[in-house]
Design an enzyme around this catalytic site. Structure first.
Site, PDB file in Angstrom:
ATOM      1  N   HIS A   1       0.831  -1.217   0.000  1.00 25.21           N
ATOM      2  CA  HIS A   1       0.000   0.000   0.000  1.00 25.21           C
ATOM      3  C   HIS A   1       0.866   1.269   0.000  1.00 25.21           C
ATOM      4  O   HIS A   1       2.028   1.222  -0.339  1.00 25.21           O
ATOM      5  CB  HIS A   1      -0.996  -0.026   1.169  1.00 25.21           C
ATOM      6  CG  HIS A   1      -1.696  -1.343   1.309  1.00 25.21           C
ATOM      7  ND1 HIS A   1      -2.716  -1.738   0.478  1.00 25.21           N
ATOM      8  CD2 HIS A   1      -1.485  -2.394   2.158  1.00 25.21           C
ATOM      9  CE1 HIS A   1      -3.116  -2.959   0.822  1.00 25.21           C
ATOM     10  NE2 HIS A   1      -2.381  -3.385   1.829  1.00 25.21           N
TER      11      HIS A   1
ATOM     12  N   GLU B   1      -2.134   0.954   7.849  1.00 27.00           N
ATOM     13  CA  GLU B   1      -1.296  -0.211   7.565  1.00 27.00           C
ATOM     14  C   GLU B   1      -0.095   0.167   6.708  1.00 27.00           C
ATOM     15  O   GLU B   1       1.027  -0.315   6.948  1.00 27.00           O
ATOM     16  CB  GLU B   1      -2.138  -1.277   6.850  1.00 27.00           C
ATOM     17  CG  GLU B   1      -1.348  -2.538   6.525  1.00 27.00           C
ATOM     18  CD  GLU B   1      -1.939  -3.324   5.379  1.00 27.00           C
ATOM     19  OE1 GLU B   1      -3.115  -3.090   5.028  1.00 27.00           O
ATOM     20  OE2 GLU B   1      -1.214  -4.158   4.818  1.00 27.00           O
TER      21      GLU B   1
ATOM     22  N   GLU C   1       1.595 -11.251   6.751  1.00 26.90           N
ATOM     23  CA  GLU C   1       0.637 -10.419   7.479  1.00 26.90           C
ATOM     24  C   GLU C   1       1.151 -10.356   8.911  1.00 26.90           C
ATOM     25  O   GLU C   1       1.041 -11.310   9.676  1.00 26.90           O
ATOM     26  CB  GLU C   1      -0.766 -11.041   7.432  1.00 26.90           C
ATOM     27  CG  GLU C   1      -1.368 -11.129   6.037  1.00 26.90           C
ATOM     28  CD  GLU C   1      -1.990  -9.822   5.546  1.00 26.90           C
ATOM     29  OE1 GLU C   1      -1.830  -8.793   6.223  1.00 26.90           O
ATOM     30  OE2 GLU C   1      -2.620  -9.841   4.472  1.00 26.90           O
TER      31      GLU C   1
ATOM     32  N   HIS D   1       2.828  -6.781   4.947  1.00 29.83           N
ATOM     33  CA  HIS D   1       1.471  -6.264   5.155  1.00 29.83           C
ATOM     34  C   HIS D   1       1.076  -6.443   6.615  1.00 29.83           C
ATOM     35  O   HIS D   1       1.736  -7.159   7.369  1.00 29.83           O
ATOM     36  CB  HIS D   1       0.464  -7.028   4.289  1.00 29.83           C
ATOM     37  CG  HIS D   1       0.502  -6.646   2.843  1.00 29.83           C
ATOM     38  ND1 HIS D   1      -0.438  -5.849   2.254  1.00 29.83           N
ATOM     39  CD2 HIS D   1       1.408  -6.951   1.875  1.00 29.83           C
ATOM     40  CE1 HIS D   1      -0.128  -5.676   0.975  1.00 29.83           C
ATOM     41  NE2 HIS D   1       0.989  -6.335   0.714  1.00 29.83           N
TER      42      HIS D   1
END
Ligand SMILES: [Zn+2]
Length: 192
Positions: free
Chosen positions: A11, A26, A153, A85
């Site tokens: 992102h 995030e 993650e 992430h």
């Protein structure tokens, strides 16, 4: 022996990724973890590429972002790629209790092996809930990168406790050291 490791903080820019309590983005956490990991890998003798070093998308549009990232990794000739992430739970988890670390790779082969190395250290070093190594054939950065690739993650920004940890420098250091250890054992670096 693998020498070139691409780090891909997920992102950025117009895409904040998941948003946690207090508006924690995030995208920002992902970048901080990647910036922590880079010098550790460099001390271990790896060359490191970051797909982004600031809070921006790899434009010109959001739709081109992922393709730009995979192109960068492939053009550079990376030997491995780690997409970083953080997770989020939605309406199925109204208490936002979901927490822990999960690591994704395409099934089988060197990518899944890299995921197992990295994930094991992540769980041991952080004490986070072990949500397992998971295989996924749909994630762009797993499918479209030439070298073995994993997607980590690192925890749930929607979980108050884990979000607080992710904002601690010392916790991000643990995440970075764990990922470095996993990469080093996967490459055989520690036997040198
Ligand atoms: Zn994400």
């Amino acid at each position: 022996m693998a020498r070139k490791v691409a780090l891909d903080p997920g992102h950025g820019g117009r895409d904040p990724g998941a948003v946690g309590p207090g508006g924690i983005r995030e995208a920002e956490v992902n970048l901080l973890i990647a910036l922590e990991l880079k010098p550790v890998l460099e001390r271990a003798g790896f060359e490191v590429l970051l797909t982004r070093t600031g809070d921006r998308e790899l434009g010109p549009t959001l739709a081109t972002d992922l393709r730009r990232r995979s192109d960068m990794v492939n053009d550079w000739g990376a030997d491995a790629c780690v997409s970083i992430h953080c997770n989020a739970s939605g309406t199925a988890d109204p208490g936002r209790t979901a927490n822990g670390i999960e690591t994704y790779a395409l099934p089988g082969g060197r990518a899944e092996a890299l995921a197992r190395h990295i994930h094991r250290f992540l769980v041991v070093f952080t004490g986070a809930k072990d949500r397992g190594v998971r295989t996924n054939k749909r994630f762009w950065m797993l499918r479209m990168t030439a070298p073995p690739a994993v997607l980590v993650e690192c925890g749930y920004v929607t979980n108050a406790g884990e979000c607080a940890l992710l904002q601690e420098h010392s916790y991000r250091t643990k995440l970075a050291l764990a990922m470095a250890a996993g990469i080093m054992t996967w490459t055989g670096e520690v036997t040198r």
